[in-house]
Each structure stands twice: as structure tokens, then as C-alpha cells.
Design a protein around this motif. Structure first.
Motif, PDB file in Angstrom:
ATOM      1  N   ARG A   1       0.835  -1.190   0.000  1.00  0.00           N
ATOM      2  CA  ARG A   1       0.000   0.000   0.000  1.00  0.00           C
ATOM      3  C   ARG A   1       0.879   1.252   0.000  1.00  0.00           C
ATOM      4  O   ARG A   1       2.059   1.201   0.371  1.00  0.00           O
ATOM      5  CB  ARG A   1      -0.923   0.031   1.222  1.00  0.00           C
ATOM      6  N   ALA A   2       0.290   2.368  -0.405  1.00  0.00           N
ATOM      7  CA  ALA A   2       0.907   3.675  -0.218  1.00  0.00           C
ATOM      8  C   ALA A   2       0.546   4.168   1.178  1.00  0.00           C
ATOM      9  O   ALA A   2      -0.584   3.985   1.634  1.00  0.00           O
ATOM     10  CB  ALA A   2       0.410   4.657  -1.274  1.00  0.00           C
ATOM     11  N   ASN A   3       1.499   4.769   1.862  1.00  0.00           N
ATOM     12  CA  ASN A   3       1.277   5.144   3.252  1.00  0.00           C
ATOM     13  C   ASN A   3       0.359   6.342   3.424  1.00  0.00           C
ATOM     14  O   ASN A   3      -0.285   6.477   4.465  1.00  0.00           O
ATOM     15  CB  ASN A   3       2.620   5.420   3.944  1.00  0.00           C
ATOM     16  N   GLN A   4       0.300   7.238   2.440  1.00  0.00           N
ATOM     17  CA  GLN A   4      -0.590   8.391   2.537  1.00  0.00           C
ATOM     18  C   GLN A   4      -0.729   9.020   1.172  1.00  0.00           C
ATOM     19  O   GLN A   4      -0.108   8.596   0.211  1.00  0.00           O
ATOM     20  CB  GLN A   4      -0.062   9.409   3.557  1.00  0.00           C
ATOM     21  N   GLY A   5      -1.595  10.035   1.073  1.00  0.00           N
ATOM     22  CA  GLY A   5      -1.765  10.762  -0.179  1.00  0.00           C
ATOM     23  C   GLY A   5      -2.871  10.238  -1.068  1.00  0.00           C
ATOM     24  O   GLY A   5      -2.933  10.590  -2.248  1.00  0.00           O
TER      25      GLY A   5
ATOM     26  N   THR B   1     -10.161   4.339   4.219  1.00  0.00           N
ATOM     27  CA  THR B   1     -10.649   5.092   5.367  1.00  0.00           C
ATOM     28  C   THR B   1      -9.478   5.478   6.264  1.00  0.00           C
ATOM     29  O   THR B   1      -8.500   4.725   6.391  1.00  0.00           O
ATOM     30  CB  THR B   1     -11.663   4.277   6.178  1.00  0.00           C
ATOM     31  N   SER B   2      -9.599   6.641   6.879  1.00  0.00           N
ATOM     32  CA  SER B   2      -8.504   7.145   7.714  1.00  0.00           C
ATOM     33  C   SER B   2      -8.224   6.227   8.891  1.00  0.00           C
ATOM     34  O   SER B   2      -7.066   5.988   9.257  1.00  0.00           O
ATOM     35  CB  SER B   2      -8.855   8.553   8.217  1.00  0.00           C
ATOM     36  N   GLU B   3      -9.275   5.710   9.512  1.00  0.00           N
ATOM     37  CA  GLU B   3      -9.096   4.871  10.693  1.00  0.00           C
ATOM     38  C   GLU B   3      -8.358   3.587  10.371  1.00  0.00           C
ATOM     39  O   GLU B   3      -7.597   3.067  11.199  1.00  0.00           O
ATOM     40  CB  GLU B   3     -10.454   4.558  11.326  1.00  0.00           C
ATOM     41  N   SER B   4      -8.562   3.045   9.170  1.00  0.00           N
ATOM     42  CA  SER B   4      -7.891   1.798   8.788  1.00  0.00           C
ATOM     43  C   SER B   4      -6.476   2.047   8.278  1.00  0.00           C
ATOM     44  O   SER B   4      -5.592   1.211   8.463  1.00  0.00           O
ATOM     45  CB  SER B   4      -8.706   1.074   7.700  1.00  0.00           C
ATOM     46  N   LEU B   5      -6.275   3.191   7.639  1.00  0.00           N
ATOM     47  CA  LEU B   5      -4.982   3.471   7.017  1.00  0.00           C
ATOM     48  C   LEU B   5      -3.977   4.053   7.998  1.00  0.00           C
ATOM     49  O   LEU B   5      -2.790   3.748   7.927  1.00  0.00           O
ATOM     50  CB  LEU B   5      -5.187   4.441   5.849  1.00  0.00           C
ATOM     51  N   LEU B   6      -4.442   4.869   8.950  1.00  0.00           N
ATOM     52  CA  LEU B   6      -3.557   5.699   9.756  1.00  0.00           C
ATOM     53  C   LEU B   6      -3.744   5.455  11.245  1.00  0.00           C
ATOM     54  O   LEU B   6      -4.751   4.892  11.684  1.00  0.00           O
ATOM     55  CB  LEU B   6      -3.818   7.181   9.446  1.00  0.00           C
ATOM     56  N   LYS B   7      -2.773   5.940  11.994  1.00  0.00           N
ATOM     57  CA  LYS B   7      -2.847   5.868  13.454  1.00  0.00           C
ATOM     58  C   LYS B   7      -3.350   7.214  13.982  1.00  0.00           C
ATOM     59  O   LYS B   7      -2.781   8.261  13.654  1.00  0.00           O
ATOM     60  CB  LYS B   7      -1.461   5.567  14.034  1.00  0.00           C
ATOM     61  N   PRO B   8      -4.420   7.233  14.799  1.00  0.00           N
ATOM     62  CA  PRO B   8      -4.945   8.510  15.294  1.00  0.00           C
ATOM     63  C   PRO B   8      -4.020   9.163  16.323  1.00  0.00           C
ATOM     64  O   PRO B   8      -3.340   8.480  17.089  1.00  0.00           O
ATOM     65  CB  PRO B   8      -6.287   8.119  15.922  1.00  0.00           C
TER      66      PRO B   8
ATOM     67  N   ARG C   1      -7.445  15.274  -2.498  1.00  0.00           N
ATOM     68  CA  ARG C   1      -6.984  14.183  -1.633  1.00  0.00           C
ATOM     69  C   ARG C   1      -7.910  14.010  -0.439  1.00  0.00           C
ATOM     70  O   ARG C   1      -8.822  14.816  -0.203  1.00  0.00           O
ATOM     71  CB  ARG C   1      -5.555  14.450  -1.178  1.00  0.00           C
ATOM     72  N   LEU C   2      -7.656  12.983   0.309  1.00  0.00           N
ATOM     73  CA  LEU C   2      -8.477  12.697   1.474  1.00  0.00           C
ATOM     74  C   LEU C   2      -8.056  13.503   2.688  1.00  0.00           C
ATOM     75  O   LEU C   2      -8.834  13.643   3.636  1.00  0.00           O
ATOM     76  CB  LEU C   2      -8.408  11.202   1.818  1.00  0.00           C
ATOM     77  N   HIS C   3      -6.818  14.037   2.682  1.00  0.00           N
ATOM     78  CA  HIS C   3      -6.283  14.701   3.863  1.00  0.00           C
ATOM     79  C   HIS C   3      -5.459  15.921   3.487  1.00  0.00           C
ATOM     80  O   HIS C   3      -4.913  16.009   2.382  1.00  0.00           O
ATOM     81  CB  HIS C   3      -5.386  13.738   4.669  1.00  0.00           C
ATOM     82  N   VAL C   4      -5.360  16.843   4.446  1.00  0.00           N
ATOM     83  CA  VAL C   4      -4.350  17.908   4.400  1.00  0.00           C
ATOM     84  C   VAL C   4      -3.092  17.353   5.050  1.00  0.00           C
ATOM     85  O   VAL C   4      -3.160  16.722   6.110  1.00  0.00           O
ATOM     86  CB  VAL C   4      -4.831  19.166   5.151  1.00  0.00           C
TER      87      VAL C   4
ATOM     88  N   SER D   1       0.953   8.801   9.713  1.00  0.00           N
ATOM     89  CA  SER D   1       1.184   7.633   8.847  1.00  0.00           C
ATOM     90  C   SER D   1       2.435   6.892   9.277  1.00  0.00           C
ATOM     91  O   SER D   1       3.178   7.329  10.158  1.00  0.00           O
ATOM     92  CB  SER D   1       1.325   8.097   7.391  1.00  0.00           C
ATOM     93  N   ASP D   2       2.671   5.752   8.634  1.00  0.00           N
ATOM     94  CA  ASP D   2       3.849   4.949   8.959  1.00  0.00           C
ATOM     95  C   ASP D   2       5.151   5.683   8.653  1.00  0.00           C
ATOM     96  O   ASP D   2       6.182   5.381   9.254  1.00  0.00           O
ATOM     97  CB  ASP D   2       3.806   3.621   8.186  1.00  0.00           C
ATOM     98  N   ASN D   3       5.135   6.612   7.715  1.00  0.00           N
ATOM     99  CA  ASN D   3       6.350   7.390   7.413  1.00  0.00           C
ATOM    100  C   ASN D   3       6.301   8.781   8.039  1.00  0.00           C
ATOM    101  O   ASN D   3       6.901   9.733   7.528  1.00  0.00           O
ATOM    102  CB  ASN D   3       6.593   7.469   5.908  1.00  0.00           C
ATOM    103  N   LYS D   4       5.559   8.918   9.138  1.00  0.00           N
ATOM    104  CA  LYS D   4       5.592  10.096  10.014  1.00  0.00           C
ATOM    105  C   LYS D   4       5.015  11.348   9.367  1.00  0.00           C
ATOM    106  O   LYS D   4       5.419  12.466   9.708  1.00  0.00           O
ATOM    107  CB  LYS D   4       7.024  10.386  10.496  1.00  0.00           C
ATOM    108  N   VAL D   5       4.070  11.203   8.470  1.00  0.00           N
ATOM    109  CA  VAL D   5       3.347  12.345   7.930  1.00  0.00           C
ATOM    110  C   VAL D   5       2.064  12.521   8.747  1.00  0.00           C
ATOM    111  O   VAL D   5       1.342  11.556   8.987  1.00  0.00           O
ATOM    112  CB  VAL D   5       3.006  12.144   6.442  1.00  0.00           C
ATOM    113  N   ILE D   6       1.812  13.757   9.174  1.00  0.00           N
ATOM    114  CA  ILE D   6       0.605  14.063   9.949  1.00  0.00           C
ATOM    115  C   ILE D   6      -0.491  14.492   8.978  1.00  0.00           C
ATOM    116  O   ILE D   6      -0.256  15.314   8.081  1.00  0.00           O
ATOM    117  CB  ILE D   6       0.891  15.166  10.980  1.00  0.00           C
ATOM    118  N   LEU D   7      -1.678  13.930   9.174  1.00  0.00           N
ATOM    119  CA  LEU D   7      -2.768  14.182   8.236  1.00  0.00           C
ATOM    120  C   LEU D   7      -4.055  14.494   8.986  1.00  0.00           C
ATOM    121  O   LEU D   7      -4.264  14.032  10.108  1.00  0.00           O
ATOM    122  CB  LEU D   7      -2.984  12.964   7.322  1.00  0.00           C
TER     123      LEU D   7
END
Length: 336
Positions: free
Chosen positions: A205-209, A216-223, A255-258, A299-305
Motif C-alpha cells: 500500500r501507499a502510506n498516505q496521499g 478510510t482514515s481509521e484503517s490506514l492511519l494511526k490517530p 486528496r483525502l487529507h491535508v 502515517s507509517d512514514n511520520k506524515v501528519i494528516l
């Protein structure tokens, strides 16, 4: 001086003769002479003299227009206009080092590829932009390519390798192996991908973008639940965009996020989330944003969204903690 002239080569002797006695040299277009007094012994009468043709760019002007080619080339380089090679009319050739016409001044000789319906997916892990094709597929084109993407963004690698894609080297993606996918992900310097193995099946998967709404944000990312989890939350942009941002806030656009970075561009630990050439930094007030119900993720690569607020996904200006220039870090006043 006469001995020097006698020993000089024929072109140099001609030049000496010309510089001292232009009329004896048969030169009749000396620019310093007044009009009507420049007719030498070889010129026709003034009444019947044809209008001299304008010197061409190749010939130059004034003195070099009537000089013998050998003398002009050796003795008067300062009087000739600088040679300007013809520029290729295709702007793409000028901006990307491509030349398709003779005389294009670019040194790199690359020809634009013929149009193709195949999407390029690069497998060169050593390049900083090597995974741009892969991120395009995994972020934006899952539905178009009929990939079975989960809500956490993962797709099966074997499904990816079945697509009718080709690499930047024009190698069919089908010819690559799962091990090559593993190596490309491992060596990606921005850590844009994650791998997951379930029941002997490798997923990617791609980590973000993402723009695909399957994710979905909850499945893809850590809150992010507390401001203590984030020491820096900054959005990088450019001065040309600042007026629009101050009027309407930051928008997630398609995109889904800023996106925000967890560090400054100069921090060695910052891998993704901010461009190195930004000149404006917008710091987010994480405490205020969380208090007002804004959902923040990492995200897993430390991007805040964040999804922002409303249908358009906006981060309003009132959540900006400060704005500063980069790299000078001069504060920019603004009204919340």
C-alpha cells in the motif's frame, strides 16, 4: 613595420593593408566615411549605385560585410554578432533536456516517447523519484485499474503484477518478481510504501496521499489523541499561495487529507510530508485543533494528516499557531 608586414601571412597582410589604406584594398563600404565619399575605384557611379543589401546575421554588420571571408574570420571576431543557435520551438524540449530538432541547444539528447496507453510504473529503487508511478497507482488509480483495494489501502502484489503496465525502462511489469517489489519498497528513500504478509500473500500500500474513497482514515492511519504525541506539526507551502490560504484556510483539494510534516525541512529525520524548496511554513495549533474535534492522524512514514472540517476538508486559519518564512524563519503577521 614594413619587415613585419612582409613576413606576415597573406590574411594578415590583407588586414594590415585594409587598416591603413582601405581604398587601396578595394574596400568601399568603410563606415566612418561620410555618405557620398565612400565610393572607391571599384564602385559604380553614385547615381547608378544599387542600394546595398542589408547584411545578413551570418555576415555581420559594417566592416565584416565586405571583407574577404578569410580575413574577417581571423581578424575581426569582435565585430561579428555572437552566434545564437536556433532554439527548439517545443517548450518540453527546453525544460526537460530533450531535443528533437537539429540545433537545439540542450546537451542532453533524449526524445519524448511515443504516446502509450500503458501507465509507467518504475522499479528503479535507487532513484529519489523512482516510486512516483507506484504511488500514482496505489493512491489514485485502484478503481480505474480494477484493483481490489482494502479500506487500509492494501492490494495484493500478485494482482499488481498482472496489470498491463510497464516500467520507465519500458519493461513489462509482469516480468518483475515479488522479490524485486520487496527490494524497491525497502530502498525507497521516502518510505512511501508498506508491505504486509497475510496467509502467505504479500500485500502493498501507499502510506498516505490517497484520493480513492475506498480507503478510510481509521484503517490506514494511526490517530493522534494528545498534543504530547506531536512536537512539530507544520505545513510547507509557497508565498504565492499564502493570500489564498489566509482567505479560505488550508484545503485537502482532491486528496483525502491535508498533509503536515512532523519536522522542519532541515531535520534529517523528516522523510516525507514537506518539500525541501518551500518558502513558507504554517504551524498548526495541535492542542486547539484536537480540543475542537479536528481528527489528526500519523502515517507509517511520520506524515501528519487531517480530514479538516466540512465537505471540502478545510483547516481554518484560526487553527494556525504561527506563520514564518523559510529558511529565514521571519514571522509573518496574520489575523485569525
Amino acid at each position: 613595420m614594413r619587415a613585419v608586414a612582409a613576413a606576415a601571412s597573406p590574411p594578415l597582410r590583407a588586414l594590415l593593408l585594409l587598416s591603413r589604406h582601405p581604398r587601396r584594398a578595394g574596400f568601399t563600404n568603410w563606415p566612418s566615411l561620410p555618405r557620398g565619399q565612400n565610393a572607391g575605384p571599384t564602385a559604380p557611379p553614385a547615381a547608378t549605385a544599387p542600394k546595398p543589401a542589408a547584411p545578413s546575421r551570418r555576415q555581420g554588420r559594417g566592416l565584416t560585410a565586405s571583407l574577404p571571408r578569410q580575413v574577417a574570420r581571423i581578424s575581426t571576431p569582435h565585430l561579428r554578432p555572437p552566434a545564437t543557435p536556433p532554439r527548439c520551438p517545443d517548450r518540453r524540449h527546453q525544460s526537460h533536456g530533450v531535443r528533437a530538432l537539429a540545433g537545439c541547444p540542450r546537451k542532453t539528447v533524449r526524445h519524448l516517447p511515443a504516446p502509450t496507453s500503458h501507465l509507467r510504473f518504475t522499479m528503479n529503487p535507487s532513484s529519489s523519484s523512482s516510486s512516483s508511478g507506484g504511488t500514482r497507482v496505489l493512491r489514485h488509480m485502484a478503481a480505474e485499474l480494477r484493483l481490489d483495494m482494502r479500506t487500509d489501502g492494501y492490494v495484493r502484489v500478485r494482482d499488481l503484477l498482472k496489470l498491463n503496465l510497464q516500467t520507465f525502462a519500458k519493461v513489462p511489469l509482469k516480468s518483475h518478481t515479488v522479490d524485486e517489489i520487496r527490494e524497491a519498497v525497502r530502498r525507497d528513500n521516502k518510505q512511501r510504501f508498506s508491505l504486509l504478509e497475510e496467509d502467505g500473500e504479500l500485500l502493498i500500500r501507499a502510506n498516505q496521499g490517497h484520493t480513492v474513497t475506498t480507503v478510510t482514515s481509521e484503517s490506514l492511519l494511526k490517530p493522534i489523541l494528545s498534543p504530547d504525541e506531536v512536537s512539530v506539526c507544520v505545513h510547507g507551502t509557497y508565498r504565492k499561495n499564502l493570500d489564498s490560504i489566509l482567505q479560505s484556510g488550508l484545503k485537502r483539494m482532491a486528496r483525502l487529507h491535508v498533509h503536515f510534516s512532523s519536522g522542519l525541512p532541515s531535520d534529517g529525520e523528516v522523510i516525507s510530508g514537506i518539500r525541501q524548496n518551500v518558502n513558507i511554513l504554517i504551524h498548526l495549533d495541535v492542542s486547539k485543533a484536537l480540543k475542537d474535534g479536528m481528527k489528526l492522524y500519523i502515517s507509517d512514514n511520520k506524515v501528519i494528516l487531517t480530514e479538516g472540517f466540512g465537505f471540502d476538508g478545510v483547516v481554518p486559519v484560526k487553527y494556525f499557531e504561527r506563520i514564518e518564512t523559510w529558511p529565514g524563519r521571519a514571522p509573518i503577521p496574520f489575523q485569525r
